[in-house]
Scaffold this active site. Structure first.
Site, short mmCIF file in Angstrom:
data_model
loop_
_atom_site.label_atom_id
_atom_site.label_comp_id
_atom_site.label_asym_id
_atom_site.label_seq_id
_atom_site.Cartn_x
_atom_site.Cartn_y
_atom_site.Cartn_z
N HIS A 98 -36.09 8.48 31.23
CA HIS A 98 -35.34 7.46 30.49
C HIS A 98 -35.52 6.08 31.11
O HIS A 98 -35.77 5.10 30.41
CB HIS A 98 -33.85 7.81 30.47
CG HIS A 98 -33.51 8.96 29.59
ND1 HIS A 98 -32.60 8.89 28.58
CD2 HIS A 98 -33.99 10.23 29.57
CE1 HIS A 98 -32.51 10.05 27.98
NE2 HIS A 98 -33.34 10.89 28.56
N ARG B 119 0.87 -1.19 0.00
CA ARG B 119 0.00 0.00 0.00
C ARG B 119 0.89 1.22 0.00
O ARG B 119 1.96 1.22 0.62
CB ARG B 119 -0.87 -0.01 1.27
CG ARG B 119 -1.79 1.18 1.37
CD ARG B 119 -1.94 1.68 2.81
NE ARG B 119 -0.74 2.37 3.28
CZ ARG B 119 -0.60 2.85 4.52
NH1 ARG B 119 -1.55 2.69 5.41
NH2 ARG B 119 0.52 3.48 4.87
#
Ligand code: HCA
Ligand code: CU
Length: 379
Positions: free
Chosen positions: A290, A132
């Site tokens: 919640h 690469r």
């Protein structure tokens, strides 16, 4: 989306983090844990760095993991030869392409850089290894310079090109544009993204890269790296889990939390409170609104299911925002039987107590038990 490879660079970029030093045993442990999680690519430092580094790289390769090892190597012949002399599966070349790095890092012009990189890429390919080429500081690089170099390295046989946001300057939109441009221009190679977190965009930028066609994203455990690090493994996994779950098909996600916990111990630092998935509070709910909803259906306020990561949900009852549903739930878990009215009174008492400071789970339990012992209905 095409198949995406996560490249973990904890053992290379991660050890550039100011707090990091990994013994060989810790390096092997990190590699084994990444492999158990299912990460396919592990980046290691350049073997030329020192005899100790070379030996560590060899020992990592000898672990015979499924993951492939890629050495991070400068575009210098001796460095490439030293890497080829080890058993790494491939080489991640990098070269600074921005004006800033060309002036202050290596002092080469674009033509000279191409003359350096091209024969090395051919050499690595001829040795039968993966290669690469990464344009360090790609997002501050002149586009003509960048494409001039990429044209040459792709022609020479680079199998992937890397777009690192070395200084953490890019926005998701810029990442999307540059990755897209490269996928159009170089359809024959893969595109890798590596994003630093200087402005807090590392995870968002990694996702932008993948969605624009990158096939490889760099991460580290806990996001460690130079300065304040790069995209965290947990952050990327959280995004993939929600938006591209097919990409995690081969992963054992229960390995993620032990890995972050192990890294926290190596660094002698806590896992950051805001780390996706693995923060100690990542599945802790607090406010009454919640907790009421979550106790009925966790999906109300939870997009990630903690069980998929071997973790569990917590309800924090010890605050002034606590609610009667959650208190009633805890009372039942403690094996106590209170009427709805009693739970309402108990909740008021707990809230009043929490006005003077939050309580831990143990303190809440003691508070509930003491309240039951002394409540008027017990007398
Ligand atoms: C470095 C630079 C690097 C390289 C990334 C890559 C960066 O620390 O050596 O090779 O793609 O951020 O540019 O980590
Ligand atoms: Cu980097």
């Amino acid at each position: 989306m095409q198949s995406v490879a996560i490249l973990d660079s904890t053992l290379r970029e991660g050890e550039q983090f100011t707090n990091a030093y990994f013994s060989n045993e810790q390096r092997f442990m990190v590699a084994r844990m990444l492999d158990a999680l299912g990460v396919p690519l592990i980046e290691v430092p350049s073997p030329i760095a020192s005899p100790e580094t070379r030996e560590a790289v060899e020992a990592l390769c000898a672990l015979r993991l499924n993951a492939r090892f890629l050495a991070h190597v400068r575009c210098v012949e001796a460095d490439v030869e030293a890497a080829l002399a080890t058993s790494v599966d491939g080489i991640n070349l990098f070269y600074g392409t921005s004006k800033e790095l060309r002036a202050f890092s290596h002092g080469r012009q674009i033509e000279q850089m191409i003359a350096d990189a091209v024969p090395l890429i051919r050499r690595i390919r001829a040795a039968g290894r993966y290669v690469r080429f990464s344009a360090e500081d790609a997002f501050r690089s002149d586009l003509v310079d960048l494409l001039t170099i990429f044209d040459a390295v792709v022609e020479a046989g680079a199998q992937r090109i890397g777009l690192p946001d070395t200084v953490g300057i890019a926005t998701p939109r810029q990442v999307e544009r540059l990755v897209h441009l490269c996928t159009e221009r170089y359809p024959q190679v893969g595109i890798e993204f590596h994003g630093h977190n200087d402005t807090g965009c590392a995870i968002a930028n990694a996702v932008a890269a993948l969605e624009a066609g990158a096939d490889c994203v760099d991460v580290t455990v806990m996001g460690i790296g130079e300065r304040n690090g790069i995209t965290s493994l947990s952050g990327l996994i959280a995004q993939l889990y929600i938006h591209h779950p097919e990409q995690l098909a081969g992963y054992d996600l229960t390995q993620l939390a032990p890995l972050d916990q192990f890294m926290a111990r190596c660094l002698n630092l806590p896992i950051p409170f805001n780390m996706p998935i693995t923060a100690s509070s990542a599945f802790t709910h607090r406010a009454g609104i919640h907790t009421k909803a979550v106790l009925q259906n966790p999906r109300a306020y939870e997009i990630l299911d903690p069980r998929d990561f071997g973790l569990s949900r917590q309800v924090d009852l010890g605050s002034r925002f606590t609610g009667r549903h959650a208190v009633g739930h805890r009372v039942a878990m403690l094996g106590l039987h209170l009427s709805n009215d009693e739970i309402t009174v108990l909740t008021h008492a707990l809230k009043a107590r929490a006005e003077r400071g939050s309580l831990s789970q143990e303190e809440v339990d003691v508070f509930i038990q003491d309240w039951c012992l002394t409540s008027p209905t017990n007398k």
